[in-house]
Design a protein around this motif. Structure first.
Motif, PDB file in Angstrom:
ATOM      1  N   GLY A  81       6.325  -2.943   4.176  1.00 48.09           N
ATOM      2  CA  GLY A  81       6.621  -3.407   2.821  1.00 48.09           C
ATOM      3  C   GLY A  81       5.854  -4.689   2.581  1.00 48.09           C
ATOM      4  N   GLU A  82       5.180  -4.780   1.435  1.00 48.25           N
ATOM      5  CA  GLU A  82       4.365  -5.971   1.159  1.00 48.25           C
ATOM      6  C   GLU A  82       5.209  -7.074   0.519  1.00 48.25           C
ATOM      7  OE1 GLU A  82       0.200  -3.470   0.755  1.00 48.25           O
ATOM      8  OE2 GLU A  82       1.412  -3.797  -1.028  1.00 48.25           O
ATOM      9  N   LEU A  83       4.905  -8.307   0.888  1.00 49.51           N
ATOM     10  CA  LEU A  83       5.722  -9.441   0.457  1.00 49.51           C
ATOM     11  C   LEU A  83       5.257 -10.079  -0.844  1.00 49.51           C
ATOM     12  CD1 LEU A  83       5.807 -11.142   3.970  1.00 49.51           C
ATOM     13  CD2 LEU A  83       7.883 -10.540   2.714  1.00 49.51           C
ATOM     14  N   CYS A 103       4.319  -7.899 -10.579  1.00 48.50           N
ATOM     15  CA  CYS A 103       3.741  -6.887 -11.469  1.00 48.50           C
ATOM     16  C   CYS A 103       2.979  -5.806 -10.701  1.00 48.50           C
ATOM     17  CB  CYS A 103       2.853  -7.553 -12.514  1.00 48.50           C
ATOM     18  SG  CYS A 103       3.764  -8.733 -13.514  1.00 48.50           S
ATOM     19  N   CYS A 104       2.993  -5.880  -9.365  1.00 46.48           N
ATOM     20  CA  CYS A 104       2.431  -4.772  -8.594  1.00 46.48           C
ATOM     21  C   CYS A 104       3.572  -4.036  -7.881  1.00 46.48           C
ATOM     22  CB  CYS A 104       1.390  -5.277  -7.586  1.00 46.48           C
ATOM     23  SG  CYS A 104       0.159  -4.017  -7.175  1.00 46.48           S
ATOM     24  N   GLY A 105       4.793  -4.471  -8.133  1.00 44.52           N
ATOM     25  CA  GLY A 105       5.965  -3.761  -7.625  1.00 44.52           C
ATOM     26  C   GLY A 105       6.162  -3.797  -6.126  1.00 44.52           C
ATOM     27  N   HIS A 106       5.630  -4.804  -5.446  1.00 47.08           N
ATOM     28  CA  HIS A 106       5.790  -4.846  -3.991  1.00 47.08           C
ATOM     29  C   HIS A 106       7.246  -5.048  -3.573  1.00 47.08           C
ATOM     30  CE1 HIS A 106       1.253  -6.016  -3.398  1.00 47.08           C
ATOM     31  NE2 HIS A 106       1.425  -4.859  -3.994  1.00 47.08           N
ATOM     32  N   HIS A 107       8.044  -5.606  -4.494  1.00 45.46           N
ATOM     33  CA  HIS A 107       9.472  -5.770  -4.171  1.00 45.46           C
ATOM     34  C   HIS A 107      10.158  -4.424  -3.953  1.00 45.46           C
ATOM     35  CE1 HIS A 107       9.451  -4.925  -8.430  1.00 45.46           C
ATOM     36  NE2 HIS A 107      10.751  -4.807  -8.448  1.00 45.46           N
ATOM     37  N   ALA A 140       0.343 -11.119   1.748  1.00 49.10           N
ATOM     38  CA  ALA A 140      -0.977 -11.303   1.133  1.00 49.10           C
ATOM     39  C   ALA A 140      -1.825 -10.039   0.964  1.00 49.10           C
ATOM     40  CB  ALA A 140      -1.759 -12.351   1.932  1.00 49.10           C
ATOM     41  N   GLU A 141      -1.289  -9.062   0.221  1.00 49.37           N
ATOM     42  CA  GLU A 141      -2.115  -7.878  -0.056  1.00 49.37           C
ATOM     43  C   GLU A 141      -3.050  -8.129  -1.239  1.00 49.37           C
ATOM     44  OE1 GLU A 141      -3.566  -4.239  -1.833  1.00 49.37           O
ATOM     45  OE2 GLU A 141      -2.093  -5.534  -2.780  1.00 49.37           O
ATOM     46  N   GLU A 142      -2.564  -8.866  -2.232  1.00 51.14           N
ATOM     47  CA  GLU A 142      -3.372  -9.131  -3.425  1.00 51.14           C
ATOM     48  C   GLU A 142      -4.481 -10.116  -3.053  1.00 51.14           C
ATOM     49  OE1 GLU A 142      -2.909  -7.457  -6.011  1.00 51.14           O
ATOM     50  OE2 GLU A 142      -0.813  -6.836  -5.993  1.00 51.14           O
ATOM     51  N   TYR A 143      -5.717  -9.800  -3.434  1.00 52.29           N
ATOM     52  CA  TYR A 143      -6.806 -10.703  -3.077  1.00 52.29           C
ATOM     53  C   TYR A 143      -7.041 -11.678  -4.224  1.00 52.29           C
ATOM     54  CZ  TYR A 143     -10.715 -12.184  -0.267  1.00 52.29           C
ATOM     55  OH  TYR A 143     -11.549 -12.920   0.531  1.00 52.29           O
TER      56      TYR A 143
HETATM   57 ZN   LIG Z   1       0.135  -3.481  -4.938  1.00 50.86          ZN
END
Ligand SMILES: [Zn+2]
Ligand SMILES: [Zn+2]
Length: 440
Positions: A81-83, A103-107, A140-143
């Protein structure tokens, strides 16, 4: 579904409110990459409540929780799961402290992993799992925030901008055989993954000479003019990008001068250079460099082009039949399947992980608006959070039951692009370059 799977579904339904509450708490307290301290602490807290052993501070904010660590030698599965979130201060749930919004729904991914853990830790279920499960919150998935990440690199806290890239580097994937990933999707429930663009990131600095903008412009060297010419040259190169390479070069000017009556001494351009293959983005990166060097040459300026590794392209990965059947039952057949020709021009560090081990991806719907836009919202919590938790949990159960025969077959049939982590690191580091030149 067998009786264990029914038990999993019932357990998640029973703790539905708790999972949704967790999701909403994260949704309203969004944090950006490598700064997800609150989010990471919340995840850790929910894992510790289940009595799981923890490993933390992985790539700054990453957390792992282990179920059945004594069975890790048989098989090890990660539920990821991304933080992180994005800086979108105009979103209705933007967090005052960070201006971040999910806004990328990682939650939804994190809520899914937490929900799955609630069910899989039930002793009768855990006992049926012939392997270890790592509930893995990854940073840190979003660059973005390249300057901030560069600072972390200078301080020696990280080496790569992407969270999973960094986790690969420090060996946090070494003990994982197969990973399972989720993403929310505007077009509804979906399984499997196609390809995506890979990229390198660049910071381009043009250095001219300051002078009085009206009194003595002939004594100055206008860095903004050189950068403008560079942007033009890059634009004229675009006709050489092949459609099938899906090249995307999207520069922004982050500095164009200090004061209006001074000839701009320094101009700074940040850009990502993306393409469907490593060859495609490497070729576009070369043309990007040439363009800005041409601008510097024309005006007689200096240039510094700093290139950093970004993400590798995603590799198409089909979804195993046994998990597809589970999704069919959980969604009442309301899902689509990604075929291997499907390509997205965006990028994700899941691609990097795939270069070393298989990552199975599924999507759930439940959102409206657009990803990365301030009109993003969750309108169906059941689909976004609860279905995600159920799919994570049932998939884990099917991969690990009966001596993990399904999990092992996925691992054994997978051909990683790199033999080991060292090969990956060497490849990534080959993109790390600083090129300087002077036409003064
Ligand atoms: Zn995403
Ligand atoms: Zn995103």
């Amino acid at each position: 579904m067998d009786s264990n799977e029914q038990l999993i579904v019932d357990a998640i339904d029973k703790r539905r409110d708790e999972i949704i509450e967790f999701a909403n708490d994260i949704y309203k307290h969004a944090e950006l990459g490598y700064k997800e301290f609150r989010t990471s602490a919340k995840f850790k807290e929910s894992m510790q409540k289940l009595g799981l052993q923890i490993e933390e501070d992985l790539a700054i904010t990453g957390v792992k929780a282990f179920l059945n660590p004594d069975r890790k030698n048989n098989f090890s599965l990660a539920l990821m799961g991304e933080l992180d979130a994005l800086r979108i201060p105009t979103h209705k749930f933007a967090y005052e402290e960070t201006k971040g919004a999910h806004c990328c729904g990682h939650h939804a991914q994190l809520a899914g992993v937490v929900g799955a853990a609630l069910a899989l830790t039930i002793p009768e279920i855990a006992d049926q799992l012939d392997g270890q499960i790592e509930f893995f919150a990854v940073p840190a998935e979003e660059y973005g925030e390249v300057e901030f990440k560069n600072k972390l690199i200078e301080e020696g806290k990280i080496k790569y901008g992407g969270g999973k890239c960094e986790l690969l580097r420090i060996g946090a994937f070494d003990d994982i055989d197969v990973a399972l990933a989720h993403h929310i999707n505007a077009k509804g429930n979906r399984i499997g993954s196609g390809s995506s663009n890979g990229f390198v990131s660049k910071v381009i600095r043009i250095i001219g000479k300051a002078s009085h903008a009206a009194g003595a412009p002939e004594e100055g060297i206008n860095a903004l003019s050189a950068a403008t010419l560079g942007l033009q040259a890059l634009g004229l190169n675009r006709e050489t990008f092949r459609d099938e390479d899906a090249v995307r070069v999207h520069p922004i000017l982050t500095k164009g001068g200090e004061l209006v009556n001074v000839v701009p001494k320094e101009a700074v351009i940040e850009t990502l250079v993306r393409g469907k293959t490593i060859e495609a983005f490497t070729d576009a990166a070369l043309k990007t460099d040439r363009s800005f060097k041409a601008g510097a040459l024309a005006l007689g300026a200096d240039y510094v082009i700093e290139t950093m590794p970004g993400y590798l392209p995603e590799i198409p990965q089909a979804f195993p039949e046994e998990l597809k059947e589970a999704f069919r039952e959980l969604t009442n057949n309301d899902f689509t399947e990604v075929n291997e020709d499907f390509h997205t021009n965006g990028s994700t560090d899941v691609g990097d992980v795939q270069h070393l081990l298989p990552v199975l991806t599924f999507n759930t719907g439940g959102m409206v608006g657009g990803l990365h836009q301030d009109n993003f919202d969750i309108v169906d919590e059941e689909t976004a959070y609860i279905l995600t938790a159920k799919m994570f949990a049932i998939s884990a159960y099917r991969l690990l039951k009966n001596n993990a025969v399904l999990g092992k077959s996925i691992k054994d049939n997978y051909e990683p692009r790199f033999k080991n982590k060292e090969e990956y690191i060497k490849f990534m580091d080959s993109f790390n370059q600083v090129e300087k030149g002077s036409y003064k």
